[in-house]
Design a protein around this motif. Structure first.
Motif, PDB file in Angstrom:
ATOM      1  N   GLN A 218      -5.716   1.737  -0.023  1.00 32.36           N
ATOM      2  CA  GLN A 218      -7.094   2.139   0.273  1.00 32.36           C
ATOM      3  C   GLN A 218      -8.051   1.343  -0.620  1.00 32.36           C
ATOM      4  OE1 GLN A 218      -7.784   4.187   2.641  1.00 32.36           O
ATOM      5  NE2 GLN A 218      -6.068   5.588   2.905  1.00 32.36           N
ATOM      6  N   ASP A 219      -9.173   0.968  -0.061  1.00 29.49           N
ATOM      7  CA  ASP A 219     -10.183   0.226  -0.812  1.00 29.49           C
ATOM      8  C   ASP A 219     -10.445   0.918  -2.161  1.00 29.49           C
ATOM      9  OD1 ASP A 219     -12.434  -0.935  -1.862  1.00 29.49           O
ATOM     10  OD2 ASP A 219     -13.564  -0.958   0.028  1.00 29.49           O
ATOM     11  N   ALA A 237     -11.056   3.568   3.554  1.00 29.70           N
ATOM     12  CA  ALA A 237     -10.883   2.258   4.168  1.00 29.70           C
ATOM     13  C   ALA A 237      -9.512   1.720   3.790  1.00 29.70           C
ATOM     14  CB  ALA A 237     -11.981   1.314   3.705  1.00 29.70           C
ATOM     15  N   ILE A 239      -7.057  -0.914   3.710  1.00 29.82           N
ATOM     16  CA  ILE A 239      -7.116  -2.364   3.951  1.00 29.82           C
ATOM     17  C   ILE A 239      -5.804  -3.069   3.643  1.00 29.82           C
ATOM     18  CG2 ILE A 239      -9.620  -2.636   3.826  1.00 29.82           C
ATOM     19  CD1 ILE A 239      -9.458  -3.271   0.950  1.00 29.82           C
TER      20      ILE A 239
END
Ligand code: PLP
Length: 390
Positions: A218-219, A237, A239
């Motif tokens: 996750q971001d 997010a 990623i």
């Protein structure tokens, strides 16, 4: 007298009020989360090492720290990484878990550390990195290792799991490589109640990738926010496909509490080492750790060499008298059952093998009294005097 290899009770007594206070804070804070204390600890570690903020990343263990450091530096399938055969198993298994292959190089007899002269012969077209281990807390010859590695375009990733506080040429272990990893396991130089680790780098991009991978992918700019802010966020997010390798919150609190004592406890370890050296210098058959010169040893272990044929009997005599010793790390990695298929039989790394047959780790920890050190020395002397019977 009972003397364990490492006794943590002294340091726990010293910090117990501070720990109680920190645990009360956890219990009373509705927003306490797994990173509450990592958020305090990480800037402290970054400042201690003088790396940019965000570049000291706490993780679940030394093993996961190594794995993440390698991954963040792009090491993976098809790559080779050079390391030593006298380390603990995670040093090689973390390399394998990235999909890369490890290649072993022998060590210097005097220091137990990677022999820079043997790096060249271990390099192949696939070699990407070198992982020297600061064995027992003694810094490896990082000047030569880094010079050699960088001249060949190789990354250097320091296994500093035993060497928090060590220095080579006035520069801390962990600052010589492109990245380094440390362990906060309970019996390391500085430990939690359970596992913990640290990745260190000067490179914010590498740090970002470590943060990303340790927190599920996750971001990090969202993932690392305090829990109430994270919950207010409109989703996360994702990623990357990452791992859950964050440092456990309780361990972060414990390491945070102990961290201010690092230097003072290092001095106490040094004093124990000096007292051992003075007490054992004239015992025939004992080889003391080589002088450290201007460098600083972290003294995670105090390791002497004894004649291989006598070692078991010496250990037995010490154990009978309440003194725990250890033969870390033996047998060497290449002779462990898991690596039998590599076909690296006896004789492959003669220096490491000879050291493994002779080494004997004696108790050392901050809070070890002079009487305790003298007692170990006395029992060792007696063991050698009983020699003929042993
Ligand atoms: C030399 C060495 N490297 C790596 C590790 C792995 O550290 P951890 O136990 O924190 O995973 C250890 C620890 O036991 C070690 O001694």
């Amino acid at each position: 007298m009972q003397i364990p290899l490492v006794d943590l009770r002294w340091q726990h007594r010293l910090v117990q009020d501070e720990l109680n206070a920190i645990f009360q804070r956890i219990l009373a804070d509705p927003y306490a989360d797994d990173l509450t204390y990592a958020r305090e600890l990480e800037p402290m570690l970054a400042a201690y090492f003088g790396v940019p903020e965000g570049c000291a990343i706490t993780v679940q263990s030394g093993t996961s720290a190594q794995f993440l450091a390698l991954k963040a530096l792009g090491i993976g399938p098809g790559d080779e990484v050079i390391t030593v055969p006298n380390s603990d198993l995670p040093t090689t298994s973390s390399i394998s878990h990235t999909g890369a292959t490890f290649r072993l190089a022998d060590v210097e007899a005097a220091t137990h550390n990677l022999d820079p002269a043997l790096i060249e012969a271990a390099i192949t077209p696939s070699t990407r990195a070198v992982v020297p281990v600061h064995m027992f807390g003694r810094p490896a010859d990082m000047t030569r290792i880094r010079e050699l590695a960088h001249a060949r375009g190789l990354l250097v990733i320091e296994d500093a799991t035993l060497a928090l506080g060590a220095e080579h040429r006035g520069v801390k272990a962990g600052l010589w490589g492109d990245a380094a990893f440390f362990s906060f396991a309970p019996r390391k130089v500085l430990g939690g109640f359970s596992n913990g680790g640290l990745v260190l780098t000067r490179d914010p991009d590498v740090a970002h990738r470590v943060r990303l991978l340790r927190g599920y992918g996750q971001d990090p700019s969202i993932m690392e926010k305090p829990i109430h802010e994270r919950h207010q966020q409109n989703g996360m997010a994702g990623i990357a496909e990452g791992y859950n390798f964050k440092l456990d919150g309780i361990q972060a609190a414990v390491v945070l509490t102990k961290f201010p004592y690092l230097h003072a406890w290092g001095e106490l370890r040094q004093a124990v080492a000096e007292r051992y050296a003075a007490g054992l210098i004239d015992v025939p058959g004992v080889t003391l750790p080589a002088p450290i010169g201007e460098d600083r040893h972290a003294w995670r272990n105090y390791v002497i060499l004894v004649p291989p044929a006598k070692r078991d009997a010496i250990r037995h005599y010490l154990a009978q008298n309440g003194v725990t010793t250890s033969v870390m790390y033996a047998p060497p990695i290449h002779l462990q059952p898991v690596y039998r298929h590599l076909g690296l039989g006896e004789g492959s790394f003669p220096v490491v093998e000879a050291l493994a047959d002779s080494l004997l780790a004696l108790p050392i920890y901050p809070g070890m009294t002079e009487e305790q050190v003298d007692y170990v020395v006395e029992k060792l002397r007696e063991a050698f005097l009983l020699d003929t019977k042993l």
